[in-house]
Design a protein around this motif. Structure first.
Motif, PDB file in Angstrom:
ATOM      1  N   TRP A 118      54.623  45.653  35.264  1.00  0.00           N
ATOM      2  CA  TRP A 118      54.841  46.598  36.362  1.00  0.00           C
ATOM      3  C   TRP A 118      55.651  45.909  37.445  1.00  0.00           C
ATOM      4  O   TRP A 118      55.531  44.688  37.614  1.00  0.00           O
ATOM      5  N   ASN A 156      57.466  46.326  41.595  1.00  0.00           N
ATOM      6  CA  ASN A 156      57.752  47.061  42.818  1.00  0.00           C
ATOM      7  C   ASN A 156      59.277  47.166  42.923  1.00  0.00           C
ATOM      8  O   ASN A 156      59.975  46.145  43.008  1.00  0.00           O
ATOM      9  N   TRP A 204      41.560  42.745  39.711  1.00  0.00           N
ATOM     10  CA  TRP A 204      42.849  43.196  39.176  1.00  0.00           C
ATOM     11  C   TRP A 204      43.496  44.257  40.066  1.00  0.00           C
ATOM     12  O   TRP A 204      44.719  44.280  40.236  1.00  0.00           O
ATOM     13  N   ASN A 205      42.670  45.147  40.639  1.00  0.00           N
ATOM     14  CA  ASN A 205      43.249  46.238  41.432  1.00  0.00           C
ATOM     15  C   ASN A 205      43.780  45.717  42.770  1.00  0.00           C
ATOM     16  O   ASN A 205      44.694  46.299  43.349  1.00  0.00           O
ATOM     17  N   THR A 248      47.167  44.616  41.918  1.00  0.00           N
ATOM     18  CA  THR A 248      48.065  45.785  41.912  1.00  0.00           C
ATOM     19  C   THR A 248      48.411  46.186  43.351  1.00  0.00           C
ATOM     20  O   THR A 248      49.545  46.580  43.651  1.00  0.00           O
ATOM     21  N   GLN A 276      53.381  42.647  38.007  1.00  0.00           N
ATOM     22  CA  GLN A 276      52.026  42.421  37.483  1.00  0.00           C
ATOM     23  C   GLN A 276      52.051  42.686  35.982  1.00  0.00           C
ATOM     24  O   GLN A 276      52.688  43.654  35.540  1.00  0.00           O
ATOM     25  N   ALA A 320      46.557  50.047  35.694  1.00  0.00           N
ATOM     26  CA  ALA A 320      47.267  49.722  36.948  1.00  0.00           C
ATOM     27  C   ALA A 320      48.037  50.944  37.448  1.00  0.00           C
ATOM     28  O   ALA A 320      48.158  51.168  38.654  1.00  0.00           O
ATOM     29  N   LYS A 321      48.520  51.755  36.510  1.00  0.00           N
ATOM     30  CA  LYS A 321      49.259  52.960  36.910  1.00  0.00           C
ATOM     31  C   LYS A 321      48.342  53.926  37.660  1.00  0.00           C
ATOM     32  O   LYS A 321      48.780  54.633  38.571  1.00  0.00           O
ATOM     33  N   GLU A 343      46.196  53.062  39.776  1.00  0.00           N
ATOM     34  CA  GLU A 343      46.180  52.598  41.169  1.00  0.00           C
ATOM     35  C   GLU A 343      47.432  53.074  41.909  1.00  0.00           C
ATOM     36  O   GLU A 343      47.361  53.523  43.043  1.00  0.00           O
ATOM     37  N   PHE A 344      48.589  52.956  41.228  1.00  0.00           N
ATOM     38  CA  PHE A 344      49.831  53.439  41.856  1.00  0.00           C
ATOM     39  C   PHE A 344      49.705  54.943  42.148  1.00  0.00           C
ATOM     40  O   PHE A 344      50.058  55.406  43.230  1.00  0.00           O
ATOM     41  N   TYR A 398      57.714  52.309  41.838  1.00  0.00           N
ATOM     42  CA  TYR A 398      57.364  51.245  40.891  1.00  0.00           C
ATOM     43  C   TYR A 398      58.016  51.511  39.541  1.00  0.00           C
ATOM     44  O   TYR A 398      58.392  52.640  39.227  1.00  0.00           O
ATOM     45  N   CYS A 438      57.967  50.564  35.184  1.00  0.00           N
ATOM     46  CA  CYS A 438      57.139  50.090  34.070  1.00  0.00           C
ATOM     47  C   CYS A 438      58.041  49.727  32.898  1.00  0.00           C
ATOM     48  O   CYS A 438      59.081  50.358  32.690  1.00  0.00           O
TER      49      CYS A 438
END
Ligand code: BGC
Length: 416
Positions: free
Chosen positions: A144, A146, A246-247, A250, A261, A267-268, A270-271, A282, A284
């Motif tokens: 992932w 930014n 982990w979050n 993220t 990351q 993780a997505k 969280e986005f 972001y 991927c």
């Protein structure tokens, strides 16, 4: 036959002494981050709409190791929850203990055999009977990024190889930002390591080393190269990584503090929960070197044998809901994963999910679909735990040589 009623009517029924209350469903899970909790709320809503009362049994700790420890003590004490998030070979281990409810009646009524790829259905069965209900397919080999941080550092594209990754990471460091957001738990280390092994050695090597646990593969120069690459990554993480969830790693991307990351597509979630958009805020891509491969991680729930008719009805309704089209869509939109149920409309899903769905199907056809070892899909829990510890010790202690790292992982693979 239990007559189910909406919760609001439960008290009236009780006073009138006529209808039987719907069951309580206590569900053990480890979905406590922002995105995970948002996805779990969909399940709670679904069950409550059917008149059941929801009892949340959340045990924090990404990857689920804490949850499994707590679950074991509840079951040993003879007080299991109605349902628990259990997956991979652990399903078979729990079934062997004789504590899991048979879900065949629901599976037959809902036609699960026609709605699941055979490889998924087989993993949900014990001696031919369904004992688990799957909810999703997570891809683990993702990187992932930014988008604004990459732009600021002059990185034009997502890295497709590890060499490209290190070149990009150098630029990001020069721009004063964190190249790689990482956390500090052993499962996070193994999550990154398995993607490195896949990228360095390819899917056949991954399968030989981390699924078949073949000693030749485990002791090979490719394993040494994987560990070298893995160690190089550490220099690009920040000093506050140890102990971090982990979050929160993220979150460093979400807050424009870090560039990359390497993490599964939860993780997505969280986005999405933070209102960030793929392709804009972001990016991927498959982890470096693993474009044509796919490490899968299926979340699923087992039900424990319970005596009360209300509880059994709630369990049957829960199993049916998990595989239902509405839940498969709403849950997976929040969770970052893709539906496990075949034939689902992907129209509402974002481009990362669509890529995941395409790659899942393509890798299944080309034999490059492999189970994630760090997320309970590849080997028995005891072996996974031992390998996780060996990899994490190597990550945390720079004094362990690559040769000794190779040896200790190979040794962990023969744990009983
Ligand atoms: C689970 C995911 C979860 C992640 C982080 C994985 O093992 O499969 O559903 O979001 O751990 O907690």
């Amino acid at each position: 036959m239990v007559k189910r009623i909406p919760q609001a009517l439960a008290l009236l029924c009780l006073l009138a002494g006529r209808c039987v209350m719907a069951g309580e469903v206590e569900v053990l899970h480890w979905w406590t981050s922002g995105g995970e909790a948002r996805a779990m709320a969909e399940l709670k809503k679904t069950m409550q709409a059917q008149g059941h009362s929801w009892k949340d049994f959340a045990v924090a700790g990404g990857g689920g190791d804490n949850a499994m420890t707590v679950l074991k003590s509840r079951v040993i004490a003879g007080n299991p929850p109605a349902a628990a998030q259990i997956k991979g070979p652990a399903i078979q281990e729990w079934a062997t203990e004789g504590v899991l409810a048979n879900l065949d009646a629901t599976a037959k009524a809902e036609k699960w055999d026609n709605l699941l790829p055979p490889v998924v259905a087989n993993g949900m069965k014990y001696r031919g009977s369904y004992v688990a209900a799957p909810v999703n397919v997570h891809r683990v080999n993702w990187i992932w990024a930014n988008a604004a941080v990459l732009k600021k550092a002059g990185v034009a594209a997502m890295p497709k190889t590890w060499d490209e990754f290190f070149a990009a990471a150098d630029k990001i460091r020069k721009a004063g930002l964190i190249p790689l957001a990482h956390g500090g738990q052993n499962w996070q280390d193994l999550t990154v390591f398995e993607s490195v092994v896949l990228g360095v050695g390819g899917p056949k090597f991954y399968q030989d080393a981390l699924v078949k646990l073949d000693p030749t593969a485990l002791n090979s120069p490719t394993m040494a190269k994987s560990l070298e690459t893995f160690r190089r990554l550490k220099a690009y993480t920040d000093p506050a990584a140890p102990g971090r969830d982990w979050n929160l790693a993220t979150a460093l991307l979400i807050q424009n503090k870090a560039a990359f990351q390497i993490m599964g597509d939860w993780a997505k979630g969280e986005f999405s929960a933070a209102g960030k958009l793929p392709g804009k805020d972001y990016l991927c891509a498959a982890a470096p070197g693993s474009t044509n491969a796919y490490t899968f991680n299926l979340d699923s729930f087992v039900m424990f044998k319970l005596k009360s008719a209300g509880a059994q009805q709630a369990q049957a309704d829960l199993a049916a809901a998990l595989m239902g089209t509405t839940f498969q869509q709403t849950f997976n939109l929040s969770k970052g994963s893709i539906p496990v149920r075949l034939g689902m409309d992907m129209g509402k899903f974002d481009d990362c999910a669509k890529l995941s769905a395409r790659d899942f199907a393509a890798s299944g056809r080309s034999g490059t679909l492999v189970p994630s070892i760090s997320h309970g899909m590849a080997v028995k829990p005891a072996i996974e735990g031992a390998i996780k510890d060996a990899v994490s010790q190597f990550w945390n202690n720079d004094k362990i040589s690559v040769a000794d790292g190779v040896k200790s992982i190979a040794k962990a693979a023969v744990t009983q």
